[in-house]
Motif scaffolding. Sequence first.
Motif, PDB file in Angstrom:
ATOM      1  N   ASN A   1      -0.424  -1.693 -17.379  1.00 16.69           N
ATOM      2  CA  ASN A   1      -1.593  -0.828 -17.282  1.00 16.69           C
ATOM      3  C   ASN A   1      -2.100  -0.697 -15.850  1.00 16.69           C
ATOM      4  O   ASN A   1      -2.628   0.335 -15.467  1.00 16.69           O
ATOM      5  N   THR A   2      -1.894  -1.724 -15.040  1.00 14.75           N
ATOM      6  CA  THR A   2      -2.322  -1.647 -13.641  1.00 14.75           C
ATOM      7  C   THR A   2      -1.400  -0.745 -12.819  1.00 14.75           C
ATOM      8  O   THR A   2      -1.745  -0.353 -11.709  1.00 14.75           O
ATOM      9  N   ASP A   3      -0.217  -0.412 -13.360  1.00 18.48           N
ATOM     10  CA  ASP A   3       0.706   0.489 -12.664  1.00 18.48           C
ATOM     11  C   ASP A   3       0.140   1.895 -12.545  1.00 18.48           C
ATOM     12  O   ASP A   3       0.609   2.683 -11.730  1.00 18.48           O
ATOM     13  N   PHE A   4      -0.837   2.195 -13.338  1.00 23.98           N
ATOM     14  CA  PHE A   4      -1.452   3.517 -13.344  1.00 23.98           C
ATOM     15  C   PHE A   4      -1.884   3.942 -11.941  1.00 23.98           C
ATOM     16  O   PHE A   4      -1.843   5.108 -11.600  1.00 23.98           O
ATOM     17  N   HIS A   5      -2.236   2.969 -11.124  1.00 21.66           N
ATOM     18  CA  HIS A   5      -2.742   3.262  -9.781  1.00 21.66           C
ATOM     19  C   HIS A   5      -1.638   3.317  -8.720  1.00 21.66           C
ATOM     20  O   HIS A   5      -1.917   3.665  -7.582  1.00 21.66           O
ATOM     21  N   GLU A   6      -0.417   2.984  -9.088  1.00 22.62           N
ATOM     22  CA  GLU A   6       0.689   3.045  -8.129  1.00 22.62           C
ATOM     23  C   GLU A   6       1.291   4.447  -8.120  1.00 22.62           C
ATOM     24  O   GLU A   6       1.435   5.068  -9.161  1.00 22.62           O
ATOM     25  N   ASN A   7       1.663   4.916  -6.957  1.00 20.82           N
ATOM     26  CA  ASN A   7       2.217   6.263  -6.845  1.00 20.82           C
ATOM     27  C   ASN A   7       3.718   6.304  -7.070  1.00 20.82           C
ATOM     28  O   ASN A   7       4.250   7.316  -7.490  1.00 20.82           O
ATOM     29  N   ARG A   8       4.404   5.231  -6.791  1.00 19.15           N
ATOM     30  CA  ARG A   8       5.862   5.206  -6.891  1.00 19.15           C
ATOM     31  C   ARG A   8       6.286   4.734  -8.290  1.00 19.15           C
ATOM     32  O   ARG A   8       5.896   3.653  -8.734  1.00 19.15           O
ATOM     33  N   ALA A   9       7.090   5.550  -8.953  1.00 18.53           N
ATOM     34  CA  ALA A   9       7.512   5.244 -10.327  1.00 18.53           C
ATOM     35  C   ALA A   9       8.393   4.005 -10.359  1.00 18.53           C
ATOM     36  O   ALA A   9       9.300   3.846  -9.542  1.00 18.53           O
TER      37      ALA A   9
ATOM     38  N   TRP B   1      12.422   0.011  -9.084  1.00 16.28           N
ATOM     39  CA  TRP B   1      11.961   1.327  -8.653  1.00 16.28           C
ATOM     40  C   TRP B   1      12.802   2.402  -9.344  1.00 16.28           C
ATOM     41  O   TRP B   1      14.009   2.265  -9.469  1.00 16.28           O
ATOM     42  N   LEU B   2      12.142   3.468  -9.756  1.00 18.12           N
ATOM     43  CA  LEU B   2      12.820   4.618 -10.351  1.00 18.12           C
ATOM     44  C   LEU B   2      13.010   5.740  -9.340  1.00 18.12           C
ATOM     45  O   LEU B   2      13.780   6.664  -9.570  1.00 18.12           O
ATOM     46  N   GLU B   3      12.264   5.671  -8.246  1.00 18.71           N
ATOM     47  CA  GLU B   3      12.351   6.709  -7.226  1.00 18.71           C
ATOM     48  C   GLU B   3      12.162   6.108  -5.842  1.00 18.71           C
ATOM     49  O   GLU B   3      11.534   5.038  -5.738  1.00 18.71           O
ATOM     50  N   PRO B   4      12.670   6.672  -4.799  1.00 16.81           N
ATOM     51  CA  PRO B   4      13.494   7.874  -4.821  1.00 16.81           C
ATOM     52  C   PRO B   4      14.860   7.651  -5.449  1.00 16.81           C
ATOM     53  O   PRO B   4      15.514   8.582  -5.892  1.00 16.81           O
ATOM     54  N   GLU B   5      15.290   6.380  -5.503  1.00 11.58           N
ATOM     55  CA  GLU B   5      16.503   6.050  -6.244  1.00 11.58           C
ATOM     56  C   GLU B   5      16.253   4.741  -6.986  1.00 11.58           C
ATOM     57  O   GLU B   5      15.280   4.042  -6.716  1.00 11.58           O
ATOM     58  N   VAL B   6      17.105   4.437  -7.939  1.00 11.70           N
ATOM     59  CA  VAL B   6      16.974   3.192  -8.692  1.00 11.70           C
ATOM     60  C   VAL B   6      17.321   2.039  -7.753  1.00 11.70           C
ATOM     61  O   VAL B   6      18.382   2.016  -7.141  1.00 11.70           O
ATOM     62  N   ARG B   7      16.370   1.088  -7.648  1.00 11.79           N
ATOM     63  CA  ARG B   7      16.560  -0.045  -6.741  1.00 11.79           C
ATOM     64  C   ARG B   7      15.695  -1.204  -7.195  1.00 11.79           C
ATOM     65  O   ARG B   7      14.587  -1.015  -7.697  1.00 11.79           O
ATOM     66  N   LEU B   8      16.193  -2.397  -7.019  1.00 13.87           N
ATOM     67  CA  LEU B   8      15.467  -3.601  -7.386  1.00 13.87           C
ATOM     68  C   LEU B   8      14.265  -3.798  -6.465  1.00 13.87           C
ATOM     69  O   LEU B   8      14.404  -3.762  -5.244  1.00 13.87           O
TER      70      LEU B   8
ATOM     71  N   LEU C   1      11.419   8.553 -16.119  1.00 18.01           N
ATOM     72  CA  LEU C   1      10.556   9.318 -15.219  1.00 18.01           C
ATOM     73  C   LEU C   1       9.641  10.265 -15.994  1.00 18.01           C
ATOM     74  O   LEU C   1       8.473  10.439 -15.631  1.00 18.01           O
ATOM     75  N   ARG C   2      10.153  10.859 -17.066  1.00 21.85           N
ATOM     76  CA  ARG C   2       9.294  11.699 -17.917  1.00 21.85           C
ATOM     77  C   ARG C   2       8.173  10.867 -18.535  1.00 21.85           C
ATOM     78  O   ARG C   2       7.014  11.296 -18.581  1.00 21.85           O
ATOM     79  N   GLN C   3       8.523   9.666 -18.991  1.00 24.46           N
ATOM     80  CA  GLN C   3       7.518   8.772 -19.571  1.00 24.46           C
ATOM     81  C   GLN C   3       6.493   8.358 -18.517  1.00 24.46           C
ATOM     82  O   GLN C   3       5.312   8.250 -18.802  1.00 24.46           O
ATOM     83  N   TRP C   4       6.957   8.139 -17.285  1.00 24.56           N
ATOM     84  CA  TRP C   4       6.052   7.775 -16.189  1.00 24.56           C
ATOM     85  C   TRP C   4       5.015   8.876 -15.966  1.00 24.56           C
ATOM     86  O   TRP C   4       3.839   8.601 -15.789  1.00 24.56           O
TER      87      TRP C   4
END
Length: 96
Positions: A20-28, A44-51, A77-80
Amino acid sequence: MPKILLYITTKVIWQFLFWNTDFHENRAHVHVGKRSTEHLCKIWLEPEVRLAEQGDLTNAQVKEVIAIVNEYRKKMLRQWELFKHGKSVRIIKVKK
């Protein structure tokens, strides 16, 4: 903590979720773990998948979940986007 993906295999059930705190993060990104996982992995889902953070997962488990994220990245990403706009997200259930 909305779950967005349950990936069920004969060995493990992976849970992919947003905090729920992810709501404030800009990077998916997505958090991943098993039921017994205390410290979840962050990917991370963007800009590419990365740990982002390994959490309690082993290197082999990280490799496995990154492959799953790559496969379902577009759906995540759609869910994000739904999550960021305060809309309800759906759980995607996959049995392998």
